[in-house]
Design an enzyme around this catalytic site. Structure first.
Site, PDB file in Angstrom:
ATOM      1  N   GLY A  89       0.673  -1.315   0.163  1.00 43.94           N
ATOM      2  CA  GLY A  89       0.191   0.480  -0.251  1.00 43.94           C
ATOM      3  C   GLY A  89       0.713   1.463   0.071  1.00 43.94           C
ATOM      4  N   ASN A  90       0.201   2.683  -0.009  1.00 40.00           N
ATOM      5  CA  ASN A  90       1.328   3.682   0.537  1.00 40.00           C
ATOM      6  C   ASN A  90       0.585   4.484   1.316  1.00 40.00           C
ATOM      7  OD1 ASN A  90      -0.983   5.284  -0.955  1.00 40.00           O
ATOM      8  ND2 ASN A  90      -0.564   3.949  -2.927  1.00 40.00           N
ATOM      9  N   HIS A  91       1.839   5.321   0.880  1.00 42.41           N
ATOM     10  CA  HIS A  91       0.583   6.546   2.610  1.00 42.41           C
ATOM     11  C   HIS A  91      -0.735   7.791   2.628  1.00 42.41           C
ATOM     12  CE1 HIS A  91       2.803   4.637   5.161  1.00 42.41           C
ATOM     13  NE2 HIS A  91       4.371   5.607   4.398  1.00 42.41           N
TER      14      HIS A  91
END
Ligand code: CTP
Length: 398
Positions: free
Chosen positions: A206-208
């Site tokens: 995923g990412n932020h």
């Protein structure tokens, strides 16, 4: 916003009448001239003195103590909109059958202006077939219904039946009667947040991205009159609950499918999601157990949603992409604008402190396909959303 608009507010006997006090305050603050009529039962729930003080007009209650019948008729003719909030089950039934045993009903039957109702009742009453028939009936008279909300009810139960919040009621009046909005009748699609690409049942790539920017854009588009579909990945931020169609997705593939489902009828598409560029080739069905050696996860490219929409773009559609860059910002953003056939690209640089993922602020530059460049200061994400939507309106809908 409502300067000089005449609102005839009918209040009926319901616990939700306490919200009408604040509603009057909001209407007056927005510049409206407010006259309040209460049913006799409403007096048990909220004080006429409070309402007359806030509305700066006498509160009308009694059918016979008033000066004359023509006054009641004139009230309905005086108003630009007659608003019944809260509307009880009892008054609804009387409206549906044309009864006239109090001043509010007399004014309702005489009203020549549009009539809007905001019902409030317990869920059982709300779901009763008699209520449904009565609502259908008044709708067939041309009356408009502001939907009830789900939540805690006066009975202590949880369910449908809460009166819409005063802010929403004011917004409803603005949207439906008093504002011509530049994006009225337009359909908008916004993507927001990250995507999660599963490795196994418990792990993902995923990412932020928090989703805050996309949610702010969706709200701003709605404010400007558009019918908005928000396709959100697994965001931390709170998703809108009113007036925006929200579709929750997890993976890039799901986001792609959801976008394709609505794109054909979309006028404006703004892709602000941080879509994963790669996804595991295979998702393990069982949790991958730790081994002594390293672990290789083979990745495959996801579909570039913005690029696919760019390829399918038809005349009149406006497509906006985002570029989040750490180096060669301008050149990279402009290259994406061309490669993905977007009309505008919004650049936010991770080199600007306070901009990008997780922050409540952002600093953007918008590049247009005709070579335009619009620079903006660091602002709250809601203010940035306004800049983006205002730029779209100025370039394509002014
Ligand atoms: N985007 C998309 N689908 C993808 C990847 C990106 O729709 N699979 C969209 C984003 O929502 C954004 C724009 O493309 O509007 C730019 O995303 P970005 O990740 O910066 O660009 P990439 O094309 O992935 O290029 P790179 O990662 O090499 O910078």
């Amino acid at each position: 916003m409502l300067q000089g608009k005449k609102i005839l507010l009918g209040i009926t006997g319901s616990i939700a009448a306490y919200k009408s006090v604040y509603l009057v305050r909001l209407l007056v603050k927005a510049g409206a001239d407010v006259k309040v009529i209460m049913t006799p039962a409403a007096k048990d729930f909220v004080s006429p003195l409070t309402l007359s003080t806030l509305s700066k007009n006498p509160v009308l209650i009694d059918l016979f103590a008033e000066q004359s019948w023509s006054n009641h008729v004139m009230l309905g003719r005086w108003a630009d909109v007659m608003l019944l909030a809260p509307l009880s089950c009892n008054t609804l039934a009387k409206m549906a059958s044309g009864q006239c045993d109090n001043l509010l009903l007399a004014a309702y039957l005489s009203a020549t202006c549009p009539v809007v109702v905001a019902p409030a009742m317990d869920e059982d009453m709300w779901l009763h077939p008699a209520t449904k028939i009565n609502l259908q009936k008044i709708e067939s008279f041309g009356n408009r219904i502001i939907p009830v909300e789900k939540g805690e009810l006066a009975s202590g139960l949880f369910g449908d039946g809460r009166m819409a919040e005063p802010e929403q009621i004011v917004q409803y009046l603005l949207d439906n009667f008093f504002l011509t909005r530049p994006l009225a009748g337009k359909k908008a699609l916004v993507t927001a947040g990250p995507t999660y690409e599963p490795i196994d049942p418990v792990r993902f790539i995923g990412n932020h991205s928090s989703g805050k920017m996309g949610i702010a854009i969706a709200r701003e588009l709605q404010q400007q009159g558009a019918e908005v579909t928000l396709i959100a990945g697994p965001v931390q931020a709170e998703l809108p609950v009113n007036g925006i169609i929200v579709k929750k997705v997890k993976t890039a593939a799901e986001m792609f499918t959801a976008c394709m489902g609505v794109y054909a009828t979309t006028d404006i598409a703004i892709m602000s999601a941080a879509v994963a560029d790669y996804t595991p080739m295979l998702t393990a069905t069982e949790k991958i157990k730790k081994k002594e050696d390293g672990l290789m996860v083979e990745l495959t490219k996801t579909k570039d949603i913005l690029k696919e929409l760019g390829e399918k773009k038809r005349k009149g559609q406006v497509l906006v992409g985002f570029a989040l860059e750490t180096n060669n910002e301008e050149a990279n953003a402009k290259e994406k604008l061309v490669r993905k056939n977007a009309d505008l690209i919004v650049l936010n640089s991770l080199n600007d402190s306070g901009a990008g993922f997780g922050h409540d602020t952002n600093k953007v530059t918008i590049f247009g396909k005709e070579g335009q460049e619009f620079n903006f200061e660091m602002k709250s994400k809601q203010a940035v959303a306004k800049d983006i939507v205002d730029t779209i309106i100025r370039l394509y809908y002014a």
